[in-house]
Design a protein around this motif. Structure first.
Motif, PDB file in Angstrom:
ATOM      1  N   THR A  10     -31.921  62.581  54.123  1.00 38.15           N
ATOM      2  CA  THR A  10     -31.219  62.185  55.335  1.00 38.15           C
ATOM      3  C   THR A  10     -32.206  62.310  56.478  1.00 38.15           C
ATOM      4  O   THR A  10     -32.775  63.379  56.703  1.00 38.15           O
ATOM      5  CB  THR A  10     -30.008  63.111  55.580  1.00 38.15           C
ATOM      6  OG1 THR A  10     -29.119  62.998  54.469  1.00 38.15           O
ATOM      7  CG2 THR A  10     -29.303  62.754  56.880  1.00 38.15           C
ATOM      8  N   GLN A  11     -32.436  61.210  57.158  1.00 33.79           N
ATOM      9  CA  GLN A  11     -33.395  61.219  58.268  1.00 33.79           C
ATOM     10  C   GLN A  11     -32.746  61.724  59.546  1.00 33.79           C
ATOM     11  O   GLN A  11     -31.531  61.630  59.722  1.00 33.79           O
ATOM     12  CB  GLN A  11     -33.948  59.810  58.495  1.00 33.79           C
ATOM     13  CG  GLN A  11     -34.762  59.306  57.329  1.00 33.79           C
ATOM     14  CD  GLN A  11     -35.359  57.940  57.578  1.00 33.79           C
ATOM     15  OE1 GLN A  11     -35.395  57.444  58.699  1.00 33.79           O
ATOM     16  NE2 GLN A  11     -35.838  57.317  56.527  1.00 33.79           N
ATOM     17  N   ASN A  12     -33.571  62.255  60.428  1.00 40.57           N
ATOM     18  CA  ASN A  12     -33.131  62.739  61.736  1.00 40.57           C
ATOM     19  C   ASN A  12     -31.933  63.683  61.652  1.00 40.57           C
ATOM     20  O   ASN A  12     -30.890  63.441  62.264  1.00 40.57           O
ATOM     21  CB  ASN A  12     -32.801  61.569  62.669  1.00 40.57           C
ATOM     22  CG  ASN A  12     -33.965  60.627  62.823  1.00 40.57           C
ATOM     23  OD1 ASN A  12     -35.097  61.062  63.027  1.00 40.57           O
ATOM     24  ND2 ASN A  12     -33.711  59.337  62.702  1.00 40.57           N
ATOM     25  N   PRO A  13     -32.059  64.760  60.884  1.00 40.05           N
ATOM     26  CA  PRO A  13     -30.930  65.681  60.753  1.00 40.05           C
ATOM     27  C   PRO A  13     -30.665  66.435  62.046  1.00 40.05           C
ATOM     28  O   PRO A  13     -31.559  66.614  62.878  1.00 40.05           O
ATOM     29  CB  PRO A  13     -31.409  66.653  59.667  1.00 40.05           C
ATOM     30  CG  PRO A  13     -32.888  66.660  59.825  1.00 40.05           C
ATOM     31  CD  PRO A  13     -33.258  65.247  60.210  1.00 40.05           C
ATOM     32  N   ARG A  14     -29.427  66.858  62.221  1.00 36.82           N
ATOM     33  CA  ARG A  14     -29.084  67.720  63.353  1.00 36.82           C
ATOM     34  C   ARG A  14     -29.821  69.030  63.184  1.00 36.82           C
ATOM     35  O   ARG A  14     -30.001  69.526  62.082  1.00 36.82           O
ATOM     36  CB  ARG A  14     -27.583  67.990  63.397  1.00 36.82           C
ATOM     37  CG  ARG A  14     -26.712  66.815  63.766  1.00 36.82           C
ATOM     38  CD  ARG A  14     -26.676  66.486  65.255  1.00 36.82           C
ATOM     39  NE  ARG A  14     -26.296  67.572  66.120  1.00 36.82           N
ATOM     40  CZ  ARG A  14     -25.068  67.841  66.529  1.00 36.82           C
ATOM     41  NH1 ARG A  14     -24.057  67.110  66.140  1.00 36.82           N
ATOM     42  NH2 ARG A  14     -24.839  68.861  67.339  1.00 36.82           N
ATOM     43  N   ALA A  15     -30.241  69.585  64.277  1.00 31.47           N
ATOM     44  CA  ALA A  15     -30.977  70.843  64.268  1.00 31.47           C
ATOM     45  C   ALA A  15     -30.595  71.634  65.506  1.00 31.47           C
ATOM     46  O   ALA A  15     -29.969  71.106  66.427  1.00 31.47           O
ATOM     47  CB  ALA A  15     -32.480  70.572  64.252  1.00 31.47           C
TER      48      ALA A  15
END
Length: 144
Positions: A10-15
């Motif tokens: 999954t690209q650009n995960p929440r962090a």
């Protein structure tokens, strides 16, 4: 499997950021319906915080979640995978370290997350069963 981590992650995960409060992290965990989050400083991965970290290091110690920062409870130096490694190698890494979500990096920058669910959606039921078993018992995937 013939694929690499980039194919399924999954690209650009929440962090979350190190100075975010535990309350902020808990809300993101809830909203994203996940049990762990990468902790980033800029675009660099510096740790991982889990719902278990919050439970054991904040709630169980009766600390105020609004005044505890993520950096106080997050695990540093998390297990990661480069985006170009073979998926089979990533699965072995997940099993060896018993993690269901593996931060994916490129030269230390967070670029994605490979989750057990990502793999399950790609492979058949038999392979998914092996993955779940391997994460629960690290030696099983090494025998394949």
């Amino acid at each position: 499997m013939g694929k690499n981590v980039r194919d399924l992650m999954t690209q650009n995960p929440r962090a979350v950021r190190p100075d975010d409060s535990v309350v902020d992290a808990a809300r993101v965990l809830r909203d994203e319906n996940v049990g762990s989050l990468p902790v980033i400083d800029g675009d660099r991965l510096v740790g991982v915080v889990t719902d278990r970290d919050i439970t054991l290091r904040v709630v169980a110690e009766a600390r105020d979640p609004g005044s505890v920062s993520v950096q106080e409870i997050a695990s540093r130096n998390p297990v990661t995978a480069e985006s170009t490694i073979d998926l089979d190698d990533a699965l072995k890494l997940m099993a060896r370290h018993q993690v269901r979500r593996l931060p994916v990096t490129e030269e230390g920058r967070l670029v994605g997350i490979l989750a057990q669910a990502d793999v399950a959606s790609e492979v058949g039921d038999k392979e998914t069963g092996r993955l779940v078993e391997a994460i629960s018992e690290p030696s099983s995937i090494e025998r394949r």
